[in-house]
Design a protein around this motif. Structure first.
Motif: not given
Length: 446
Positions: A402-403, A408-411, A413-417
């Protein structure tokens, strides 16, 4: 005849004597039942008689090691160092003032009983409210011994003592959002395929602080066991209650340092210590990472000779209780098969490990990572836990699939939700639903 002594409320650390020698019967360690069991039982019988005669009879029952010995063996456990009662109290009644008032009332009634019977015995009592909420009645003349461990703060414990451990029952509205399979306001206990759901009971002891609650219908209506000329009240489901306390309740049990449950010795089922231990673990193994390899290495190292079997959950199984896996089951099986610590890989592993599954694959022990929520652990591993064939190793801190997904989502630039892989777990619901809708055919061996 002795004068009536006032009951006293003191902390476990506020002791009459902090070193051996204050009493000629003091010692460096506990006395076995063969030496002090008769005196402990005599005091317990007096307290039971006094409680039975109280206008509002306390909901007391045999607890802990005393219950285990009398239920399993019909006798007290030789190495046990006291006589254990549990005291079931409604949450609305429970408070430190209530405990102190109950102790003083019971002490006064015990002293009156001694006067009425012409006994010159002297028993004292104290409230312990440091590592647990309980009341200890004891014979000061029988001596004491030091308790080992920092949490006892140097306190001494008495050779002839009876404990009343507090068990606090919730009100029905204390759990507004239970799983849909469980009645509102309920706690669950899953043991040997049976699901008990009822009002939650908290054992007021640090040993059970992370274990969740037991349901009230594991306690009441009380049953009984005969011993020493009287019938003693016991929980309604003694075996399941003891399984909640200890895990494995057979002889030669060992305390597992990570799971804090008792289990059999970590050897092959044949008893041949030179034979490999067939050790089973199940996992998703999605986006296989260093945490997985650390975990599998630890699994391999729990015994000198291990044959490690890894069960990989299917895509559908994983998606039924959390996000869909990134890698397919075939891809996950392939990467785990390449790991040097793994001997056998089983695809489409079930969420719940059953007797049939263990026997089919010749599994000696089941192993899992620490920090699994208690109810989830019960739901998936109640069978190996009850058979004494369950152990744990620590998870790797700071890394998880999950982390990695969130990184990956953070890099990107995709918001978590907004990323398409929600990670909310709801594992217990599926497994408990399977148990309640398709219960195994078995005789309830209390």
């Amino acid at each position: 005849m002795h004068a009536s002594l006032p009951a006293r409320r003191i902390h476990a650390s506020a002791v009459l004597c902090r070193s051996a020698g204050c009493n000629p019967n003091d010692s460096d360690g506990p006395q076995p039942m063969s030496r002090s069991g008769f005196e402990r039982t005599s005091l317990a019988k007096m307290l039971a008689m006094v409680m039975d005669a109280m206008p509002r009879r306390p909901r007391y029952f045999l607890d802990s090691g005393t219950l285990l010995g009398l239920w399993r063996d019909g006798d007290l456990i030789e190495k046990d160092d006291d006589f254990d009662f549990g005291l079931l109290v409604e949450k609305g009644d429970f408070s430190s003032d209530w405990v102190a008032a109950f102790q003083q009332d019971l002490q006064s009634r015990l002293e009156q009983h001694l006067r009425d019977t012409g006994s010159e015995k002297e028993y004292l009592s104290r409230v312990v409210d440091t590592y647990a909420d309980k009341i200890e009645f004891y014979d000061p003349s029988a001596g004491s011994f030091p308790l080992e461990g920092a949490r006892y703060e140097g306190a001494r414990y008495h050779h002839v003592s009876v404990d009343l451990q507090l068990h606090v029952m919730d009100q029905m509205n204390d759990h507004p959002l239970p799983p849909p399979e469980v009645p509102p306001g309920s706690a669950m206990l899953i043991n040997e395929g049976e699901v008990l759901a009822g009002r939650g009971v908290t054992i007021r002891h640090t040993d059970f602080a992370t274990r969740g609650q037991a349901p009230g219908n594991a306690y009441e209506p009380f049953g009984s066991v005969p011993f020493a000329g009287r019938d003693w009240p016991v929980p309604a489901k003694p075996k399941k209650f003891l399984g909640y306390l200890y895990g494995y309740v057979g002889h030669s049990a060992e305390l597992d340092q990570h799971s804090k449950l008792y289990r059999k010795p970590l050897v092959a089922a044949s008893g041949d210590r030179s034979a490999p231990v067939r050790l089973y673990t199940d996992m998703c193994a999605d986006l296989f990472h260093v945490g997985h390899t650390n975990y599998l290495r630890q699994c391999r190292d729990v015994a000198e000779n291990v044959h490690l079997i890894v069960g990989i959950h299917s895509d559908a199984t994983i998606e039924s209780y959390k996000r869909a896996p990134v890698c397919t089951m075939e891809e996950r099986v392939g990467v785990v098969s390449a790991c040097e610590f793994v001997d056998t890989v089983l695809s489409d592993a079930p969420l719940r490990v059953t007797e049939v599954f263990m026997d089919r694959h010749g599994i000696d022990f089941v192993i899992h990572g620490t920090e699994t929520p208690e109810l989830e652990r019960q739901a998936m591993y109640d069978i190996p836990i009850g058979r004494g064939m369950y152990t744990e190793v620590p998870r790797t801190v700071g890394i998880s699939t999950t982390k990695l997904i969130d990184r990956i989502a953070s890099r990107l630039a995709v918001d978590y939700e907004h990323h398409a892989l929600p990670s909310d777990r709801k594992a217990v619901g599926k497994v408990v639903r399977e148990l309640t809708m398709n219960p195994p055919t078995k005789i309830d061996n209390k």
